[in-house]
Write an enzyme that holds these catalytic residues in place. Structure first.
Site, PDB file in Angstrom:
ATOM      1  N   CYS A  77      -8.070  16.620   4.780  1.00  0.00           N
ATOM      2  CA  CYS A  77      -9.473  18.013   5.121  1.00  0.00           C
ATOM      3  C   CYS A  77      -8.597  19.363   5.585  1.00  0.00           C
ATOM      4  CB  CYS A  77     -10.257  17.625   7.005  1.00  0.00           C
ATOM      5  SG  CYS A  77     -10.617  15.208   7.618  1.00  0.00           S
TER       6      CYS A  77
ATOM      7  N   ARG B  71     -10.030  19.306  -0.518  1.00  0.00           N
ATOM      8  CA  ARG B  71      -8.888  18.302   0.267  1.00  0.00           C
ATOM      9  C   ARG B  71     -10.283  17.516   0.917  1.00  0.00           C
ATOM     10  NH1 ARG B  71      -3.907  20.800   2.621  1.00  0.00           N
ATOM     11  NH2 ARG B  71      -4.367  19.575   4.400  1.00  0.00           N
TER      12      ARG B  71
ATOM     13  N   TRP C  16     -13.026  14.629   5.012  1.00  0.00           N
ATOM     14  CA  TRP C  16     -12.345  13.951   4.152  1.00  0.00           C
ATOM     15  C   TRP C  16     -12.028  13.019   5.027  1.00  0.00           C
ATOM     16  CZ3 TRP C  16     -13.035  13.048  -1.081  1.00  0.00           C
ATOM     17  CH2 TRP C  16     -11.995  11.504  -0.911  1.00  0.00           C
TER      18      TRP C  16
ATOM     19  N   ASN D 282      -7.731  17.454  11.018  1.00  0.00           N
ATOM     20  CA  ASN D 282      -6.806  17.376  10.346  1.00  0.00           C
ATOM     21  C   ASN D 282      -5.740  16.018  10.528  1.00  0.00           C
ATOM     22  OD1 ASN D 282      -6.875  15.894   7.598  1.00  0.00           O
ATOM     23  ND2 ASN D 282      -5.166  17.750   6.899  1.00  0.00           N
ATOM     24  N   GLY D 283      -6.534  15.307  10.015  1.00  0.00           N
ATOM     25  CA  GLY D 283      -4.941  13.900  10.292  1.00  0.00           C
ATOM     26  C   GLY D 283      -6.455  12.547  10.815  1.00  0.00           C
TER      27      GLY D 283
ATOM     28  N   GLU E 189      -2.168   0.227 -17.995  1.00  0.00           N
ATOM     29  CA  GLU E 189      -1.883   1.547 -16.791  1.00  0.00           C
ATOM     30  C   GLU E 189      -1.576   3.177 -17.757  1.00  0.00           C
ATOM     31  OE1 GLU E 189      -4.030   2.646 -15.171  1.00  0.00           O
ATOM     32  OE2 GLU E 189      -3.517   4.341 -14.057  1.00  0.00           O
TER      33      GLU E 189
ATOM     34  N   LYS F 242      -3.918   5.647 -18.947  1.00  0.00           N
ATOM     35  CA  LYS F 242      -3.659   7.267 -18.708  1.00  0.00           C
ATOM     36  C   LYS F 242      -3.490   8.199 -20.020  1.00  0.00           C
ATOM     37  CE  LYS F 242      -4.333   7.541 -16.016  1.00  0.00           C
ATOM     38  NZ  LYS F 242      -4.658   6.386 -15.043  1.00  0.00           N
TER      39      LYS F 242
ATOM     40  N   GLU G  85      -6.125   8.780 -22.198  1.00  0.00           N
ATOM     41  CA  GLU G  85      -7.631   9.452 -21.481  1.00  0.00           C
ATOM     42  C   GLU G  85      -7.818  10.917 -21.056  1.00  0.00           C
ATOM     43  OE1 GLU G  85      -8.765   8.981 -17.629  1.00  0.00           O
ATOM     44  OE2 GLU G  85      -6.884   7.616 -16.532  1.00  0.00           O
TER      45      GLU G  85
ATOM     46  N   HIS H 285       1.784 -12.019 -32.572  1.00  0.00           N
ATOM     47  CA  HIS H 285      -0.269 -12.005 -32.511  1.00  0.00           C
ATOM     48  C   HIS H 285      -0.150 -11.220 -33.749  1.00  0.00           C
ATOM     49  CE1 HIS H 285       1.617 -15.801 -30.341  1.00  0.00           C
ATOM     50  NE2 HIS H 285       1.925 -14.701 -30.152  1.00  0.00           N
TER      51      HIS H 285
ATOM     52  N   LYS I 102     -15.219  11.218 -12.929  1.00  0.00           N
ATOM     53  CA  LYS I 102     -14.297  10.806 -11.643  1.00  0.00           C
ATOM     54  C   LYS I 102     -15.057   9.688 -11.398  1.00  0.00           C
ATOM     55  CE  LYS I 102     -11.273  10.289  -9.112  1.00  0.00           C
ATOM     56  NZ  LYS I 102      -9.837  10.033  -9.472  1.00  0.00           N
TER      57      LYS I 102
HETATM   58  C1  AGP Z   1      -8.765   6.195 -14.608  1.00  0.00           C
HETATM   59  O1  AGP Z   1      -7.250   7.283 -14.425  1.00  0.00           O
HETATM   60  C2  AGP Z   1     -10.060   6.756 -15.121  1.00  0.00           C
HETATM   61  N1  AGP Z   1     -10.641   7.372 -14.302  1.00  0.00           N
HETATM   62  C3  AGP Z   1     -11.094   5.680 -14.851  1.00  0.00           C
HETATM   63  O2  AGP Z   1     -10.833   3.902 -15.232  1.00  0.00           O
HETATM   64  C4  AGP Z   1     -10.985   4.689 -13.321  1.00  0.00           C
HETATM   65  O3  AGP Z   1      -9.553   4.185 -12.779  1.00  0.00           O
HETATM   66  C5  AGP Z   1     -12.466   3.572 -13.220  1.00  0.00           C
HETATM   67  O4  AGP Z   1     -13.326   4.564 -13.627  1.00  0.00           O
HETATM   68  C6  AGP Z   1     -12.726   2.996 -11.636  1.00  0.00           C
HETATM   69  O5  AGP Z   1     -13.131   4.028 -10.817  1.00  0.00           O
HETATM   70  P1  AGP Z   1     -13.187   3.412  -9.100  1.00  0.00           P
HETATM   71  O6  AGP Z   1     -11.766   3.284  -8.922  1.00  0.00           O
HETATM   72  O7  AGP Z   1     -13.577   4.824  -8.804  1.00  0.00           O
HETATM   73  O8  AGP Z   1     -13.624   2.641  -9.237  1.00  0.00           O
END
Ligand code: AGP
Length: 612
Positions: free
Chosen positions: A2, A27, A76, A102-103, A485, A489, A492, A508, A607
């Site tokens: 927070c 934060r 938060w 905060n904590g 993963e 990374k 994206e 394959h 996000k």
């Molecule tokens: C991951 O880097 C991406 N931003 C995206 O794949 C994300 O993981 C996915 O949209 C799921 O989001 P969530 O964890 O908020 O459900």
């Protein structure tokens, strides 16, 4: 996390508090508020509201608070949903003491019960409110700072607090244990804040408080002491960051800051889930009866993107540790399948935001079919947590970078702990084995710190490959999800086509892609499938593929196969995803930076995907 701000001086405090809060919005931003000492009324005025700081701004514009001393908070949520009553500042019964925090106060429930017995009336569900009433209890004929010190000595957990009291209107008190708190030193004015950005617009002279320190501010002085009242001399530091850098704690991007936060977040997450006396794993907030877990016949994991990759790792852990058949699917597929799930299925929903539309739809479908749902989530009070039967919070703090990093490893750690918790209550593993696993898991944060010391060399390696037009990521068994993963990374944030593959699938099809124009990231830590990974690397090498290997410290064989090796400390292979992902995150980050991409806000992405 927070954000806290405090001010004492001669200027109108309201605009200063709001400006400070906006600098700390990264934060936390699910609710916010201010408290101002009202000199004419010898009282404290409070304005607070759920929602972003812009909502608070409108509130105080219509109902301003006049005064020159005050505290403020942007939240938060960790305990108590982000509602009006749970927003900070909180006050005591008399309304004469206000506090921002905060904590996490781990023993707040027992303290709250005792205070209620003593006649204190609580307004909300937060842990913070307990501190306000404890200060009230001790604040009899002693200075505010002494009452605060008495209260803090009863707390276990982490806190950074700001406190004002109408009885001493020319005083602002702060204290810290486990959460950051600084003093901004001005001319005829002083500031309190969680972080430098909140004060940088007013002063560059700051004092960083250390653990168990309490500070008393008036407009011309500040005095730091320990909780026993012993004065401590503190150096003042001159900050040479600009505001933008300061919000990222000096890192160039939120993503890099969040990559570097991972060891601290995991340390706190792991240790706060294991009973110090018994060594048993516990999840306070998960509230599904243990008997329910004993009856579970199968598990189904549902998630998207990075959260899905965390679920894939969990599948290996749940099956190998608990012996429970575990399926997984991306939420957008899960929600439309003719699912063979029912009352004996436990559905695990994983979501950083708790607002992903497909995952929410999957959870509703699972509940319609009678399954119990436990969610692994980072945002308290999010829709997912309100629709799940049980919740495990990752407490990773706000993740600002669109590319998920700290939330991923926090999800992994929570899922490992949950797998061991199930093994513990279903009695499928001896306590000694669970203890051995937990002891190994506890090593992860310090091993991550070791890996983060390699950032310079990883950045150099990344730049060497940043011109390539395509990447392939290969992994096996518990690191097949790591390959997925790593590829996500990279693609994206750098927009480079990147594919993650189970290394055993090479023959394959993917092996047709191999040539000297493509990098192949091979995730090959010591494991039962290491030799198989070496064979894959040899196949790639014989076709002139450019190999970047992630291997275990001390592995000399891999060095014979490629010059480009990033080493991670040796750890039980089940936990290797928590280590190998850091080089993958850093590789993607530095390639994207080299290519001039907008790392924190990549094109076309949000996000949280709150629509289908
Ligand atoms: C991951 O880097 C991406 N931003 C995206 O794949 C994300 O993981 C996915 O949209 C799921 O989001 P969530 O964890 O908020 O459900």
């Amino acid at each position: 996390m927070c954000g806290i701000v405090g001010y004492i001086g001669d200027k109108e405090v309201q605009p200063i508090l709001l400006a400070g809060l906006k600098r700390l919005e990264y934060r936390g931003y699910d609710s916010s508020g201010i408290a101002v000492i009202l000199p004419k009324k010898n009282n404290i005025g409070i304005r607070k509201s759920p929602g972003k700081i812009s909502v608070l701004e409108k509130l105080v514009k219509n109902k301003p608070l006049g005064g020159t001393v005050g505290i403020a908070h942007t939240r938060w949520a960790t305990h108590g949903a982000p509602t009006q009553v749970n927003a900070h500042p909180h006050h005591d019964c008399s309304g004469q003491i206000a506090i921002v925090h905060n904590g996490i106060i781990e023993n707040y429930e027992s303290l709250k019960a005792q205070l209620i017995e003593e006649g204190h009336a609580f307004a909300g569900q937060t842990d913070t409110e307990v501190i306000a009433h404890l200060i009230e209890k001790f604040y009899k004929n002693i200075p505010l700072e002494e009452a605060v010190a008495k209260a803090l000595k009863l707390l276990t957990g982490s806190f950074a607090i700001g406190v004002v009291a109408a009885r001493e209107p020319d005083k602002l008190v702060g204290a810290r244990l486990g959460s950051p708190l600084i003093v901004g030193v001005g001319k005829g004015e002083n500031f309190l804040a969680s972080d430098v950005p909140a004060v940088l617009g007013f002063t560059k002279e700051v004092v960083f408080l250390d653990e168990n320190e309490i500070v008393v501010l008036d407009k011309d002085n500040f005095k730091v002491s320990n909780l026993e009242g012993k004065t401590i001399f503190k150096e003042t530091t001159r900050i040479n960051w600009d505001i933008d850098q300061a919000e990222k704690s000096g890192f160039d991007h939120f993503m890099l800051k969040e990559i570097n936060e991972q060891p601290r977040i995991l340390e706190s997450l792991i240790n706060s889930r294991i009973d110090k006396e018994t060594g048993k794993i516990f999840f306070k907030e998960q509230n599904i009866p243990e008997t329910r877990f004993k009856d579970v016949k199968n598990i189904f994991i549902v998630a998207c993107g990075t959260a899905y990759h965390a679920g894939l790792v969990a599948k290996y852990a749940l099956e190998s540790v608990c012996g429970i058949s575990t399926q997984i699917d991306v939420s957008s597929e899960f929600r439309y399948r003719d699912l063979l799930i029912g009352p004996q299925t436990l559905v695990i929903a994983i979501s950083q935001s708790g607002e992903t539309a497909d995952t929410l739809a999957g959870v509703r479908e699972a509940k319609r079919r009678g399954s119990s749902v436990i969610s692994i989530c980072n945002v308290l009070g999010s829709t997912l947590t309100r629709e799940s039967d049980g919740i495990i919070y990752t407490h990773a703090g706000p993740e600002i970078g669109v590319a998920s990093t700290k939330a991923y490893t926090a999800q992994l750690a929570a899922l490992y702990l949950f797998a061991f918790y199930l093994a513990q209550i279903r009695d499928v593993l001896p306590a000694a084995k669970i203890k051995k696993l937990l002891d190994e898991l506890r090593k992860v944060p310090k091993y991550q710190v070791e890996i983060l010391k390699l950032q310079k060399s990883i950045a150099t390696l990344a730049r060497r490959h940043s011109h390539l037009g395509s990447f392939l990521y290969l992994g096996r068994n518990v690191n097949y999800p790591s390959a997925l993963e790593g590829a996500l990374k990279l693609k994206e944030i750098s927009y480079i086509p990147a594919e993650g593959y189970a290394a055993g699938e090479m023959k394959h099809g993917p092996i047709a892609l191999i040539d000297e124009y493509r990098a192949v990231v091979c995730i090959a830590p010591s494991s039962k499938v290491y030799e198989k990974m070496v064979s894959n690397i040899q196949e790639i090498r014989s076709r002139k593929g450019r190999i970047i290997a992630i291997a275990t410290e001390g592995d000399k064989e891999i060095k014979e196969l490629t010059r480009e090796v990033i080493y991670v400390p040796k750890i039980d292979e089940i936990f290797s995803p928590l280590l190998v992902v850091l080089p993958l995150q850093l590789l993607a980050y530095h390639i994207a930076v080299k290519r001039g991409c907008d790392v924190d806000q990549p094109r076309n992405l949000a996000k949280s995907v709150t629509v289908e």
